[in-house]
Design a protein around this motif. Structure first.
Motif, PDB file in Angstrom:
ATOM      1  N   LEU A  39       4.365  10.929  -5.350  1.00  0.00           N
ATOM      2  CA  LEU A  39       5.727  11.416  -5.561  1.00  0.00           C
ATOM      3  C   LEU A  39       6.137  11.360  -7.028  1.00  0.00           C
ATOM      4  O   LEU A  39       7.097  12.017  -7.424  1.00  0.00           O
ATOM      5  CB  LEU A  39       6.719  10.614  -4.715  1.00  0.00           C
ATOM      6  N   CYS A  40       5.445  10.555  -7.805  1.00  0.00           N
ATOM      7  CA  CYS A  40       5.769  10.431  -9.228  1.00  0.00           C
ATOM      8  C   CYS A  40       4.579  10.826 -10.085  1.00  0.00           C
ATOM      9  O   CYS A  40       4.303  10.209 -11.115  1.00  0.00           O
ATOM     10  CB  CYS A  40       6.213   8.999  -9.546  1.00  0.00           C
ATOM     11  N   ARG A  41       3.848  11.817  -9.630  1.00  0.00           N
ATOM     12  CA  ARG A  41       2.654  12.267 -10.344  1.00  0.00           C
ATOM     13  C   ARG A  41       3.018  12.771 -11.747  1.00  0.00           C
ATOM     14  O   ARG A  41       4.016  13.473 -11.930  1.00  0.00           O
ATOM     15  CB  ARG A  41       1.979  13.389  -9.551  1.00  0.00           C
ATOM     16  N   ASN A  42       2.217  12.392 -12.709  1.00  0.00           N
ATOM     17  CA  ASN A  42       2.399  12.806 -14.108  1.00  0.00           C
ATOM     18  C   ASN A  42       3.709  12.289 -14.714  1.00  0.00           C
ATOM     19  O   ASN A  42       4.217  12.865 -15.680  1.00  0.00           O
ATOM     20  CB  ASN A  42       2.342  14.335 -14.230  1.00  0.00           C
ATOM     21  N   VAL A  44      14.507  -5.818 -11.511  1.00  0.00           N
ATOM     22  CA  VAL A  44      13.857  -4.620 -10.972  1.00  0.00           C
ATOM     23  C   VAL A  44      14.498  -3.361 -11.554  1.00  0.00           C
ATOM     24  O   VAL A  44      13.812  -2.406 -11.919  1.00  0.00           O
ATOM     25  CB  VAL A  44      13.942  -4.604  -9.433  1.00  0.00           C
ATOM     26  N   LYS A  45      15.821  -3.359 -11.649  1.00  0.00           N
ATOM     27  CA  LYS A  45      16.523  -2.185 -12.178  1.00  0.00           C
ATOM     28  C   LYS A  45      16.138  -1.922 -13.634  1.00  0.00           C
ATOM     29  O   LYS A  45      15.986  -0.766 -14.052  1.00  0.00           O
ATOM     30  CB  LYS A  45      18.034  -2.370 -12.063  1.00  0.00           C
ATOM     31  N   ASN A  91      14.647   5.501 -10.299  1.00  0.00           N
ATOM     32  CA  ASN A  91      13.546   4.862  -9.575  1.00  0.00           C
ATOM     33  C   ASN A  91      14.015   3.629  -8.815  1.00  0.00           C
ATOM     34  O   ASN A  91      13.439   3.271  -7.781  1.00  0.00           O
ATOM     35  CB  ASN A  91      12.423   4.488 -10.544  1.00  0.00           C
ATOM     36  N   PHE A  92      15.043   2.967  -9.327  1.00  0.00           N
ATOM     37  CA  PHE A  92      15.621   1.817  -8.634  1.00  0.00           C
ATOM     38  C   PHE A  92      16.218   2.239  -7.294  1.00  0.00           C
ATOM     39  O   PHE A  92      16.035   1.563  -6.277  1.00  0.00           O
ATOM     40  CB  PHE A  92      16.681   1.160  -9.505  1.00  0.00           C
ATOM     41  N   MET A  93      16.928   3.362  -7.274  1.00  0.00           N
ATOM     42  CA  MET A  93      17.489   3.870  -6.018  1.00  0.00           C
ATOM     43  C   MET A  93      16.368   4.268  -5.055  1.00  0.00           C
ATOM     44  O   MET A  93      16.471   4.048  -3.841  1.00  0.00           O
ATOM     45  CB  MET A  93      18.403   5.062  -6.292  1.00  0.00           C
ATOM     46  N   ILE A 108       0.836  -1.202   0.000  1.00  0.00           N
ATOM     47  CA  ILE A 108       0.000   0.000   0.000  1.00  0.00           C
ATOM     48  C   ILE A 108       0.873   1.255   0.000  1.00  0.00           C
ATOM     49  O   ILE A 108       0.638   2.200  -0.771  1.00  0.00           O
ATOM     50  CB  ILE A 108      -0.938  -0.008   1.218  1.00  0.00           C
ATOM     51  N   ALA A 109       1.891   1.259   0.869  1.00  0.00           N
ATOM     52  CA  ALA A 109       2.774   2.429   0.960  1.00  0.00           C
ATOM     53  C   ALA A 109       3.515   2.672  -0.351  1.00  0.00           C
ATOM     54  O   ALA A 109       3.683   3.826  -0.771  1.00  0.00           O
ATOM     55  CB  ALA A 109       3.777   2.226   2.100  1.00  0.00           C
ATOM     56  N   ALA A 110       3.942   1.609  -1.014  1.00  0.00           N
ATOM     57  CA  ALA A 110       4.626   1.755  -2.301  1.00  0.00           C
ATOM     58  C   ALA A 110       3.697   2.387  -3.330  1.00  0.00           C
ATOM     59  O   ALA A 110       4.093   3.288  -4.085  1.00  0.00           O
ATOM     60  CB  ALA A 110       5.117   0.395  -2.793  1.00  0.00           C
TER      61      ALA A 110
END
Length: 303
Positions: A143-146, A270-271, A278-280, A134-136
């Motif tokens: 935080l990554c809107r648009n 994942v990377k 985004n990976f970091m 849920i938090a992710a």
């Protein structure tokens, strides 16, 4: 020397026997349960997630998405291509993030394995993985809107191995693949746990991971999850031994988050999907959530 060697073997066999008696049944039943869900329920679970797409749930969609990720019987390399197919159908990135995060952390088979740790650890594992998903999703949404968070261009949905027309044979073949995938790691975990119980004093575990050393213990547990976590079933015997020797429940919770999320064999995939930036973010989120969750669990248990 020969007598000493023989005595040590007897001691080790004693610890091995205890471990196998305590956990082998959970491993066997967990494999059967995971295979039954994979063969008979996987498609229904994924259709359920697809059906969410037409509902205007907004950010609340991360809640069912995280839950569906947990009940999905896929490993990382199965989750990413499935998520890619959902993305092609227009699924929102925050819902995909919740689904993928919880699916990486937990599946029905591993959840059943975790019952060997006791009801408290089982509840903590389920709750922490559910909340982490849920938090992710919430983080990706706000935080990554648009912005596009995922890049699935190199992934396609894999062909299913469960194609035998005979349902019984299909199930048996799936169980066989589960045994091949987890059996060696389970045995290694049991052996490491026996060695740990025989040669590492209980007070060492308590001093490293116990309640009296909460900050450092949580950090240690979150850190060792990276190199030690190779297979969920293989870590259950280790966790059982550590908890019996004084590991705090919060440290165990931190290990159960960072371990599967930073599993070495998964990080490359994942990377590719996330890209470096985004990976970091993914790694930082995982560690911070594990530490915060561990502190909260220890606080509750200490009270």
């Amino acid at each position: 020397m020969a007598e000493l060697f023989r005595r040590e073997l007897i001691y080790l066999w004693y610890y091995l026997d205890i471990q196998l008696r305590q956990i082998a049944g959970y491993w066997i039943l967990g494999m059967i349960l995971g295979s039954v869900i994979s063969v008979f329920g996987k498609e229904k679970i994924h259709r359920l997630f697809t059906a969410l797409q037409g509902k205007k749930l907004g950010v609340l969609g991360v809640v069912p998405a995280s839950l569906i990720g947990i009940v999905s019987p896929l490993c990382m390399y199965g989750t990413i291509p499935i998520a890619a197919s959902f993305s092609e159908k227009g699924m929102e990135d925050d819902w995909l993030a919740a689904f993928m995060m919880s699916s990486i952390l937990l599946n029905p088979q591993l959840l059943f394995y975790s019952a060997a740790l006791g009801p408290a650890a089982l509840l903590i594992r389920f709750t922490s993985c559910f909340l982490c998903g849920i938090a992710a999703g919430v983080c990706v949404r706000y935080l990554c809107r648009n912005k596009t968070f995922f890049n699935f261009s190199d992934f396609k949905e894999p062909a299913s191995h469960d194609t035998d027309p005979n349902l019984l044979l299909r199930l048996l073949k799936n169980i066989g693949r589960n045994i091949r995938a987890t059996g060696l790691y389970f045995l290694i975990g049991v052996i490491l746990s026996a060695l740990f119980q025989r040669y590492v004093p209980a007070d060492v575990t308590a001093s490293l991971f116990g309640r009296g050393n909460r900050g450092f213990g949580l950090l240690m547990a979150a850190t060792i999850g990276v190199p030690l976590y190779m297979c969920g079933g293989g870590t259950i015997p280790l966790l059982m031994g550590w908890l019996q020797n004084g590991m705090s429940m919060g440290s165990a919770a931190a290990f159960m988050i960072t371990g599967p999320a930073t599993k070495i064999t998964n990080l490359g995939a994942v990377k590719i999907v996330l890209g470096l930036k985004n990976f970091m973010f993914y790694l930082a989120f995982t560690v911070l959530f594990a530490l915060a969750g561990g502190f909260l669990v220890d606080y509750v248990f200490l009270r």
